[in-house]
Structures are given as structure tokens and as C-alpha cells.
Write a protein that holds these residues in place. Sequence first.
Motif, mmCIF file in Angstrom:
data_model
loop_
_atom_site.group_PDB
_atom_site.id
_atom_site.type_symbol
_atom_site.label_atom_id
_atom_site.label_comp_id
_atom_site.label_asym_id
_atom_site.label_seq_id
_atom_site.Cartn_x
_atom_site.Cartn_y
_atom_site.Cartn_z
ATOM 1 N N CYS A 275 -12.116 -19.646 21.503
ATOM 2 C CA CYS A 275 -11.211 -20.445 22.341
ATOM 3 C C CYS A 275 -9.890 -19.723 22.607
ATOM 4 C CB CYS A 275 -10.907 -21.768 21.639
ATOM 5 S SG CYS A 275 -12.354 -22.774 21.359
ATOM 6 N N ALA A 276 -9.094 -20.335 23.465
ATOM 7 C CA ALA A 276 -7.710 -19.941 23.757
ATOM 8 C C ALA A 276 -7.590 -18.522 24.311
ATOM 9 C CB ALA A 276 -6.825 -20.133 22.529
ATOM 10 N N LEU A 277 -8.515 -18.154 25.177
ATOM 11 C CA LEU A 277 -8.435 -16.858 25.840
ATOM 12 C C LEU A 277 -7.691 -17.009 27.165
ATOM 13 C CD1 LEU A 277 -12.138 -15.781 25.288
ATOM 14 C CD2 LEU A 277 -10.139 -14.987 24.014
ATOM 15 N N LYS B 199 -15.320 -26.531 33.382
ATOM 16 C CA LYS B 199 -15.417 -25.641 34.540
ATOM 17 C C LYS B 199 -15.876 -24.247 34.140
ATOM 18 C CE LYS B 199 -13.233 -24.066 38.652
ATOM 19 N NZ LYS B 199 -12.171 -24.160 39.575
ATOM 20 N N ASN B 200 -16.865 -23.727 34.879
ATOM 21 C CA ASN B 200 -17.300 -22.351 34.708
ATOM 22 C C ASN B 200 -16.250 -21.437 35.330
ATOM 23 O OD1 ASN B 200 -18.536 -19.779 35.501
ATOM 24 N ND2 ASN B 200 -20.443 -20.673 34.786
ATOM 25 N N LEU B 201 -15.944 -20.333 34.666
ATOM 26 C CA LEU B 201 -14.923 -19.400 35.163
ATOM 27 C C LEU B 201 -15.511 -18.104 35.718
ATOM 28 C CD1 LEU B 201 -12.191 -19.902 32.430
ATOM 29 C CD2 LEU B 201 -12.192 -20.752 34.773
ATOM 30 N N GLY B 202 -16.815 -18.108 36.016
ATOM 31 C CA GLY B 202 -17.394 -16.945 36.667
ATOM 32 C C GLY B 202 -18.519 -16.272 35.902
ATOM 33 N N LEU B 203 -18.819 -16.742 34.701
ATOM 34 C CA LEU B 203 -19.904 -16.136 33.930
ATOM 35 C C LEU B 203 -20.805 -17.218 33.367
ATOM 36 C CD1 LEU B 203 -21.307 -13.735 32.476
ATOM 37 C CD2 LEU B 203 -19.691 -14.093 30.599
ATOM 38 N N TYR B 204 -22.068 -17.160 33.721
ATOM 39 C CA TYR B 204 -23.129 -17.933 33.071
ATOM 40 C C TYR B 204 -24.390 -17.096 33.192
ATOM 41 C CZ TYR B 204 -26.591 -21.326 31.747
ATOM 42 O OH TYR B 204 -27.633 -21.960 31.118
ATOM 43 N N GLU C 241 -10.286 -18.147 38.279
ATOM 44 C CA GLU C 241 -8.928 -18.713 38.323
ATOM 45 C C GLU C 241 -8.106 -18.201 37.156
ATOM 46 O OE1 GLU C 241 -9.033 -22.983 36.206
ATOM 47 O OE2 GLU C 241 -10.237 -22.908 38.029
ATOM 48 N N ASN C 242 -6.776 -18.389 37.246
ATOM 49 C CA ASN C 242 -5.897 -18.133 36.108
ATOM 50 C C ASN C 242 -6.115 -19.235 35.086
ATOM 51 O OD1 ASN C 242 -4.467 -15.809 37.060
ATOM 52 N ND2 ASN C 242 -3.329 -17.136 38.428
ATOM 53 N N CYS C 243 -6.209 -18.842 33.843
ATOM 54 C CA CYS C 243 -6.531 -19.837 32.825
ATOM 55 C C CYS C 243 -6.050 -19.356 31.461
ATOM 56 C CB CYS C 243 -8.049 -20.035 32.811
ATOM 57 S SG CYS C 243 -8.599 -21.280 31.676
ATOM 58 N N SER C 244 -5.355 -20.214 30.721
ATOM 59 C CA SER C 244 -4.912 -19.857 29.366
ATOM 60 C C SER C 244 -5.716 -20.590 28.293
ATOM 61 C CB SER C 244 -3.425 -20.153 29.202
ATOM 62 O OG SER C 244 -3.185 -21.534 29.389
ATOM 63 N N ASP C 245 -6.677 -21.402 28.704
ATOM 64 C CA ASP C 245 -7.516 -22.110 27.728
ATOM 65 C C ASP C 245 -9.001 -21.780 27.915
ATOM 66 O OD1 ASP C 245 -7.785 -23.479 30.122
ATOM 67 O OD2 ASP C 245 -7.737 -25.460 29.218
ATOM 68 N N ALA C 246 -9.258 -20.526 28.319
ATOM 69 C CA ALA C 246 -10.642 -20.105 28.554
ATOM 70 C C ALA C 246 -11.389 -19.966 27.229
ATOM 71 C CB ALA C 246 -10.666 -18.774 29.304
#
Length: 122
Positions: free
Chosen positions: A14-16, A47-52, A72-77
Motif C-alpha cells: 500500500c501507500a505507493l 480503481k485500476n491504475l493501468g495494470l491488470y 492518474e496521479n495517485c498517492s494511495d496506489a
Amino acid sequence: MSDGKEDHIGLTQCALTLKENQEYELRFKVKSDRSRNLAVLAARPGKNLGLYRRITVSNDWKNISLMFQSLENCSDAQVQFLLGEDIGTVWLDQIELIERQPEVLRRPFEKGLVYLNPMRQT
């Protein structure tokens, strides 16, 4: 014990922080006590962030490299390994998430030089 639903058993980092349109490479080694499927994804809650990707693993160590572009920009990836589809043991090792530098192509001509910076269009 697995109920056959891939997301009911998993491993999550978490938290990437991911940057929109940035290319990333997820590298890891994996093996299992028998042939089985698992899923790997980069997401934030809901939400998927581009990888599955679904991959098949066996009882031999396998080096995996998965490229993706963050949506997207994301701090909780999160990077998630979904293991619940099959029963058995899975080993993961040397997990790395690497921010890739843009690829720049260079082509010399008789009277000059051209640089290309290819970008993925969606």
C-alpha cells in the motif's frame, strides 16, 4: 482454503505514489507448488491504475516483468497479487516497482539528426 475468487486471498503493498502517464515496470520472481493462475494489478481503492494481468505460474521460479502506464496521479496506489483463485502455496521474491525513463530514439541523417520521444497515446 480458497473459494475460487481471486481477490479473496492476496498480498498488497500500500501507500505507493504513481504519476499520471508515467511508465512503470513491476518485476518479481514467482513460483508455486503446482501450476496455477494469479492476477497482478496496480490500483487504488475502487480503481485500476493501468495494470491488470493474469499469469500462470508453476513449480519453477519464473522472472516476471510487467510494464504499465499510470492512468492518474495517485498517492494511495497499491500493487496487489491476487491468489485466491486456486489452492496451494505461492512464493514471491525480489518484488520491485521501477519508474521507467522515457525512451528516446535517435536517427542520424546525412545533414542532421532527429530525436524522437515516443509517447503512448490512449
